[in-house]
Scaffold this motif. Structure first.
Motif, PDB file in Angstrom:
ATOM      1  N   GLY A   4       0.813  -1.204   0.000  1.00  8.46           N
ATOM      2  CA  GLY A   4       0.000   0.000   0.000  1.00  8.46           C
ATOM      3  C   GLY A   4       0.850   1.259   0.000  1.00  8.46           C
ATOM      4  O   GLY A   4       2.000   1.257   0.453  1.00  8.46           O
ATOM      5  N   THR A  24      -5.611   5.900   6.146  1.00 10.90           N
ATOM      6  CA  THR A  24      -5.956   5.040   5.004  1.00 10.90           C
ATOM      7  C   THR A  24      -6.478   3.694   5.480  1.00 10.90           C
ATOM      8  O   THR A  24      -7.392   3.125   4.883  1.00 10.90           O
ATOM      9  N   SER A  25      -5.920   3.174   6.566  1.00 11.94           N
ATOM     10  CA  SER A  25      -6.414   1.906   7.117  1.00 11.94           C
ATOM     11  C   SER A  25      -7.845   2.062   7.600  1.00 11.94           C
ATOM     12  O   SER A  25      -8.700   1.190   7.371  1.00 11.94           O
ATOM     13  N   ASN A  75     -10.055   4.272   6.503  1.00 13.65           N
ATOM     14  CA  ASN A  75     -10.904   4.441   5.338  1.00 13.65           C
ATOM     15  C   ASN A  75     -11.211   3.112   4.656  1.00 13.65           C
ATOM     16  O   ASN A  75     -12.328   2.858   4.193  1.00 13.65           O
ATOM     17  N   GLN A  76     -10.188   2.246   4.586  1.00 19.57           N
ATOM     18  CA  GLN A  76     -10.394   0.941   3.957  1.00 19.57           C
ATOM     19  C   GLN A  76     -11.355   0.083   4.769  1.00 19.57           C
ATOM     20  O   GLN A  76     -12.218  -0.612   4.218  1.00 19.57           O
ATOM     21  N   LYS A  77     -11.257   0.138   6.093  1.00 21.28           N
ATOM     22  CA  LYS A  77     -12.169  -0.632   6.940  1.00 21.28           C
ATOM     23  C   LYS A  77     -13.595  -0.100   6.820  1.00 21.28           C
ATOM     24  O   LYS A  77     -14.568  -0.856   6.786  1.00 21.28           O
ATOM     25  N   SER A 129     -15.152  -1.298   3.542  1.00 23.52           N
ATOM     26  CA  SER A 129     -15.322  -2.744   3.340  1.00 23.52           C
ATOM     27  C   SER A 129     -16.629  -3.251   3.938  1.00 23.52           C
ATOM     28  O   SER A 129     -17.258  -2.589   4.734  1.00 23.52           O
TER      29      SER A 129
END
Length: 418
Positions: free
Chosen positions: A296, A410-411, A413-415, A418
């Motif tokens: 990433g 960013t972590s 936002n990704q969670k 999802s």
């Protein structure tokens, strides 16, 4: 009645959301990458000449670093203006016109009679060369979001190739023994190449952002509002300001420091920058895509900044000609890992209608770093020649802390997605 199309207008480049454009559009990208190469070669051409060109003009170390920063001062205004203009009228006319004007400014710079004229012309050259944000917006127009980091890596590769060729051309073609006249040939060559790129664009470059494709927000504050409303973008901008400005400061003092420690001239500095540019080019062509896919962008940014900090910290410790080349090359490798990844994240988190404005503002932020930090390091160098490396290491350590916050954002936002 429809106006007659120019050769470059007949087949618009496919937009990023085109289902029939799954891969990178190499034909559309080639000329844009060439423009990036030419602009950065012209910017970096002066690097190995600075201590010697400045001496011919009677400049002090601080004035020499001001000459380095003058280009970036023009770039701040150019990047913000050209990026917004390209959102409104299209990328193609902006790239053609600005590159042609940059070519003319090189001709004027070759015959600058004194330091103040050289500073003023260098500002103008930076203004007309301030189209890196437009080039990044073009790439964003014609690539899918998942391709963005790789495509921004190609821009970085073109930049690094320019970084290798520009200083080599400046260092090897210049003849300082001839005074100011001895610096004209490499500068005029840069102008001729830029003029050729502008002419090539007229016939080859396809428009990626036709006027009216989306409704852009063209007021001056639009890009600032987008960045200010996003904690992620704000931190990415801070990282690029600190990291790129620090790297530029290291470039600015490198010739002074190696001349003092090893007696290097334009020839040795030019050869060293060939190795530096090749190292950065190789990393971006071979490593940036696999690294960002596996870890990433945020983690890659942290890794690149750590390489930057370690390289700068070791320079005065090892203090040997081979180490000066190897560590400057590794410094470039860290730079080449970190900042295309930051550019990819910026582009992926920017609305389509604002790509030109925000990418232009990003490049202006980079240019602002090149304005503020090289003179600072020049002043520190005048007091203690080794001190700039300690100061630069501390600044990049701060950027690492901010990059860790980017990773957490960013972590999160990704969670959430999802």
């Amino acid at each position: 009645m429809r106006s007659r199309a120019m050769p470059g207008d007949r087949q618009p480049a496919k937009p990023a959301d085109s289902p029939s454009a799954p891969g990178l559009p190499w034909g559309s990208l080639l000329l844009v990458l060439t423009i990036v190469f030419i602009n950065f070669a012209g910017f970096s051409l002066i690097i190995p000449l600075l201590p010697f060109y400045g001496a011919a003009l009677g400049a002090s170390p601080v004035q020499i670093t001001l000459l380095f920063a003058a280009y970036s001062l023009g770039g701040v205004f150019g990047e913000t203006q050209w990026g917004r203009l390209s959102d409104r009228v299209g990328r193609r006319p902006v790239l053609i016109g600005a590159t042609a004007c940059a070519a003319l400014s090189y001709g004027a710079f070759a015959y600058a009679p004194d330091l103040y004229s050289a500073l003023a012309i260098r500002v103008a050259t930076g203004f007309f060369s301030g189209v890196m944000g437009v080039c990044a917006a073009y790439v964003a127009d014609v690539t899918q979001p998942q391709q963005r980091a790789r495509a921004m890596g190609l821009i970085g590769a073109a930049l690094n190739l320019g970084f290798a060729i520009g200083p080599a051309m400046g260092g090897l073609l210049a003849t300082p023994a001839d005074g100011l006249a001895g610096f004209r040939l490499p500068i005029l060559v840069s102008g001729a190449v830029a003029l050729g790129a502008s002419a090539w664009s007229v016939f080859v470059l396809r428009e990626s952002h036709p006027p009216g494709a989306v409704r852009p927000a063209t007021d001056f504050g639009a890009g600032f509002r987008v960045v200010g409303a996003s904690p992620l973008l704000a931190r990415l901008f801070a990282i690029t300001f600190i990291g790129i400005g620090t790297f530029a400061g290291m470039e600015a003092v490198y010739g002074l420091w190696t001349a003092r420690n090893f007696g290097w001239t334009t020839h040795e500095v030019g050869l060293a920058f060939i190795a530096v540019g090749v190292a950065g080019f190789t990393v971006q062509v071979t490593a940036i895509g696999p690294a960002t896919r596996r870890w990433g962008e945020a983690r890659v940014i942290i890794a690149g900044l750590c390489v930057l900090a370690a390289s700068m910290a070791l320079m005065p410790v090892l203090r040997a000609p081979w180490a000066a080349v190897a560590l400057m090359a590794s410094l470039m490798m860290g730079h080449s890992i970190a900042f295309p990844s930051a550019g990819g994240l910026i582009s992926r988190n920017t609305p389509p209608a604002m790509q030109g404005a925000v990418n232009g503002l990003s490049m202006a932020t980079n240019a602002l770093g090149r304005i503020c930090l090289p003179p600072l390091f020049g002043a520190i160098y005048a007091i203690a020649p080794d001190a700039p490396y300690a100061a630069a290491t501390a600044l990049v350590a701060l950027a690492v802390v901010i990059a860790a916050q980017v990773w957490r954002l960013t972590s999160s936002n990704q969670k959430a997605g999802s």
